[in-house]
Scaffold this motif. Structure first.
Motif, PDB file in Angstrom:
ATOM      1  N   ALA A 252      -6.063  -1.919  31.292  1.00 33.83           N
ATOM      2  CA  ALA A 252      -6.671  -0.731  30.229  1.00 33.83           C
ATOM      3  C   ALA A 252      -5.172   0.341  30.546  1.00 33.83           C
ATOM      4  CB  ALA A 252      -7.841  -0.245  30.857  1.00 33.83           C
ATOM      5  N   PHE A 253      -4.809   0.551  31.904  1.00 33.95           N
ATOM      6  CA  PHE A 253      -3.700   1.513  32.103  1.00 33.95           C
ATOM      7  C   PHE A 253      -2.372   0.879  31.258  1.00 33.95           C
ATOM      8  CE2 PHE A 253      -6.573   3.162  35.112  1.00 33.95           C
ATOM      9  CZ  PHE A 253      -5.684   4.380  35.450  1.00 33.95           C
ATOM     10  N   ASP A 254      -2.097  -0.515  31.153  1.00 35.59           N
ATOM     11  CA  ASP A 254      -1.043  -0.921  30.569  1.00 35.59           C
ATOM     12  C   ASP A 254      -0.972  -0.691  29.264  1.00 35.59           C
ATOM     13  OD1 ASP A 254      -0.080  -2.005  32.953  1.00 35.59           O
ATOM     14  OD2 ASP A 254      -0.973  -3.998  32.667  1.00 35.59           O
TER      15      ASP A 254
ATOM     16  N   ASP B 192      -5.132   2.570  27.489  1.00 37.77           N
ATOM     17  CA  ASP B 192      -6.487   2.906  27.028  1.00 37.77           C
ATOM     18  C   ASP B 192      -7.175   3.685  27.936  1.00 37.77           C
ATOM     19  OD1 ASP B 192      -9.129   2.731  26.066  1.00 37.77           O
ATOM     20  OD2 ASP B 192      -8.765   0.392  25.521  1.00 37.77           O
ATOM     21  N   ALA B 193      -6.975   5.029  27.803  1.00 37.41           N
ATOM     22  CA  ALA B 193      -8.080   5.808  28.697  1.00 37.41           C
ATOM     23  C   ALA B 193      -9.276   5.625  28.648  1.00 37.41           C
ATOM     24  CB  ALA B 193      -7.425   7.415  28.563  1.00 37.41           C
ATOM     25  N   ASP B 194      -9.948   5.609  27.356  1.00 39.67           N
ATOM     26  CA  ASP B 194     -11.361   5.345  27.306  1.00 39.67           C
ATOM     27  C   ASP B 194     -11.814   4.335  28.093  1.00 39.67           C
ATOM     28  OD1 ASP B 194     -11.721   7.636  25.598  1.00 39.67           O
ATOM     29  OD2 ASP B 194     -11.499   6.295  23.575  1.00 39.67           O
ATOM     30  N   LEU B 195     -11.246   2.893  28.044  1.00 38.37           N
ATOM     31  CA  LEU B 195     -11.593   1.631  28.717  1.00 38.37           C
ATOM     32  C   LEU B 195     -11.407   2.116  30.261  1.00 38.37           C
ATOM     33  CD1 LEU B 195     -12.600  -0.974  29.122  1.00 38.37           C
ATOM     34  CD2 LEU B 195     -10.276  -1.791  28.580  1.00 38.37           C
ATOM     35  N   ALA B 196     -10.299   2.670  30.536  1.00 45.87           N
ATOM     36  CA  ALA B 196     -10.187   3.004  31.936  1.00 45.87           C
ATOM     37  C   ALA B 196     -11.187   4.051  32.416  1.00 45.87           C
ATOM     38  CB  ALA B 196      -8.782   3.832  32.323  1.00 45.87           C
ATOM     39  N   GLU B 197     -11.467   5.069  31.938  1.00 47.51           N
ATOM     40  CA  GLU B 197     -12.738   6.046  32.227  1.00 47.51           C
ATOM     41  C   GLU B 197     -13.847   4.964  32.429  1.00 47.51           C
ATOM     42  OE1 GLU B 197     -10.548  10.066  30.747  1.00 47.51           O
ATOM     43  OE2 GLU B 197     -12.190   8.850  29.390  1.00 47.51           O
ATOM     44  N   ASP B 198     -14.131   4.153  31.486  1.00 46.55           N
ATOM     45  CA  ASP B 198     -15.481   3.373  31.665  1.00 46.55           C
ATOM     46  C   ASP B 198     -15.418   2.541  32.731  1.00 46.55           C
ATOM     47  OD1 ASP B 198     -17.985   2.453  30.399  1.00 46.55           O
ATOM     48  OD2 ASP B 198     -16.689   0.758  30.026  1.00 46.55           O
TER      49      ASP B 198
ATOM     50  N   SER C 286       2.190   1.986  35.165  1.00 46.92           N
ATOM     51  CA  SER C 286       1.463   1.997  33.825  1.00 46.92           C
ATOM     52  C   SER C 286       1.471   3.343  33.421  1.00 46.92           C
ATOM     53  CB  SER C 286       0.159   1.094  33.928  1.00 46.92           C
ATOM     54  OG  SER C 286       0.402  -0.296  34.160  1.00 46.92           O
ATOM     55  N   THR C 287       0.772   4.161  34.267  1.00 45.53           N
ATOM     56  CA  THR C 287       0.649   5.534  33.779  1.00 45.53           C
ATOM     57  C   THR C 287       1.896   6.354  33.322  1.00 45.53           C
ATOM     58  OG1 THR C 287      -1.425   5.822  35.219  1.00 45.53           O
ATOM     59  CG2 THR C 287      -0.459   7.861  34.391  1.00 45.53           C
ATOM     60  N   ARG C 288       2.911   6.014  34.264  1.00 45.29           N
ATOM     61  CA  ARG C 288       4.055   6.728  34.052  1.00 45.29           C
ATOM     62  C   ARG C 288       4.757   6.137  32.595  1.00 45.29           C
ATOM     63  NH1 ARG C 288       6.870   4.657  38.050  1.00 45.29           N
ATOM     64  NH2 ARG C 288       8.122   3.034  36.669  1.00 45.29           N
ATOM     65  N   LEU C 289       4.667   4.726  32.157  1.00 43.57           N
ATOM     66  CA  LEU C 289       5.193   4.426  30.853  1.00 43.57           C
ATOM     67  C   LEU C 289       4.164   4.704  29.637  1.00 43.57           C
ATOM     68  CD1 LEU C 289       5.665   0.959  32.096  1.00 43.57           C
ATOM     69  CD2 LEU C 289       7.429   2.352  31.751  1.00 43.57           C
ATOM     70  N   VAL C 290       3.213   5.543  29.834  1.00 40.91           N
ATOM     71  CA  VAL C 290       2.382   5.824  28.622  1.00 40.91           C
ATOM     72  C   VAL C 290       3.241   7.313  27.954  1.00 40.91           C
ATOM     73  CG1 VAL C 290       0.238   6.971  27.866  1.00 40.91           C
ATOM     74  CG2 VAL C 290       0.110   4.927  29.376  1.00 40.91           C
ATOM     75  N   ALA C 291       3.324   7.141  26.635  1.00 39.97           N
ATOM     76  CA  ALA C 291       4.214   8.183  26.101  1.00 39.97           C
ATOM     77  C   ALA C 291       3.129   9.442  25.834  1.00 39.97           C
ATOM     78  CB  ALA C 291       5.069   7.514  24.611  1.00 39.97           C
ATOM     79  N   ASP C 292       2.202   9.162  25.201  1.00 34.83           N
ATOM     80  CA  ASP C 292       1.288  10.207  24.877  1.00 34.83           C
ATOM     81  C   ASP C 292       0.926  11.019  26.251  1.00 34.83           C
ATOM     82  OD1 ASP C 292      -2.123  11.143  24.523  1.00 34.83           O
ATOM     83  OD2 ASP C 292      -0.523  11.376  22.666  1.00 34.83           O
TER      84      ASP C 292
ATOM     85  N   SER D  47      -6.968  -8.547  27.771  1.00 39.79           N
ATOM     86  CA  SER D  47      -8.035  -7.486  27.859  1.00 39.79           C
ATOM     87  C   SER D  47      -9.262  -8.221  27.216  1.00 39.79           C
ATOM     88  CB  SER D  47      -7.701  -6.356  27.440  1.00 39.79           C
ATOM     89  OG  SER D  47      -8.871  -5.135  27.519  1.00 39.79           O
ATOM     90  N   ALA D  48      -9.178  -8.940  26.201  1.00 43.09           N
ATOM     91  CA  ALA D  48     -10.203  -9.680  25.485  1.00 43.09           C
ATOM     92  C   ALA D  48     -10.703 -10.461  26.149  1.00 43.09           C
ATOM     93  CB  ALA D  48      -9.781 -10.077  24.314  1.00 43.09           C
ATOM     94  N   ALA D  49      -9.663 -11.406  26.778  1.00 44.93           N
ATOM     95  CA  ALA D  49     -10.088 -12.523  27.836  1.00 44.93           C
ATOM     96  C   ALA D  49     -10.989 -11.721  28.807  1.00 44.93           C
ATOM     97  CB  ALA D  49      -8.906 -13.197  28.503  1.00 44.93           C
ATOM     98  N   CYS D  50     -10.530 -10.890  29.530  1.00 44.95           N
ATOM     99  CA  CYS D  50     -11.393 -10.215  30.751  1.00 44.95           C
ATOM    100  C   CYS D  50     -12.714 -10.005  30.086  1.00 44.95           C
ATOM    101  CB  CYS D  50     -10.693  -8.902  31.151  1.00 44.95           C
ATOM    102  SG  CYS D  50      -9.324  -9.223  32.187  1.00 44.95           S
ATOM    103  N   ASP D  51     -12.930  -9.168  28.917  1.00 43.20           N
ATOM    104  CA  ASP D  51     -14.243  -9.068  28.448  1.00 43.20           C
ATOM    105  C   ASP D  51     -15.053 -10.271  28.233  1.00 43.20           C
ATOM    106  OD1 ASP D  51     -16.034  -7.206  27.052  1.00 43.20           O
ATOM    107  OD2 ASP D  51     -15.580  -8.135  25.333  1.00 43.20           O
TER     108      ASP D  51
END
Length: 129
Positions: free
Chosen positions: A62-64, A67-73, A98-104, A38-42
């Motif tokens: 972001a999904f992996d 990071d919902a904040d970055l995904a929404e942005d 990726s969404t399915r693998l998010v625990a929160d 992600s830092a490389a993308c940035d």
């Protein structure tokens, strides 16, 4: 990734693969791989490099990382740009995995909403979980 940390695409699915495998230490490895890519993308984005895979890769990362904040942005940026430029049609399966693998639960719901919105914008059926 070991040869050049700016080459985000080479390791773009590594975090997802670690999370799916879910062996000892894989969650830590997944987070590290996601942060580095992600830092490389940035960095690539800030340098103004035009690469058709930058945005969809960054979005998937972001999904992996859950990071919902970055995904929404990034989704807001999609809405302002030509969706085809983002190659959104190439990533819905990855976003769902990726969404399915998010625990929160709350972050998973936010990511599913972003995936659904992107799917609607690009005309893809069943974009979310």
């Amino acid at each position: 990734m070991d040869l050049d940390l700016n080459e985000y695409y080479c390791s773009s699915n590594l975090a997802r693969l670690y999370r799916e495998r879910n062996g000892d230490g894989d969650l830590k490895r997944a987070h590290s791989a996601s942060v580095l890519a992600s830092a490389a993308c940035d960095r690539t984005f800030r340098r103004g490099v035009t690469d058709e895979w930058l945005r969809p890769t960054w979005l998937a990362l972001a999904f992996d990382d859950g990071d919902a904040d970055l995904a929404e942005d990034l989704a807001k940026k999609v809405a302002k740009e030509d969706v085809t430029r983002w190659k959104i049609k190439s990533v819905p399966c990855d976003l769902r995995v990726s969404t399915r693998l998010v625990a929160d639960d709350a972050r998973r719901a936010r990511l599913a909403a972003v995936a659904d919105c992107l799917a609607r914008q690009s005309g893809i059926e069943g974009g979310g979980e």
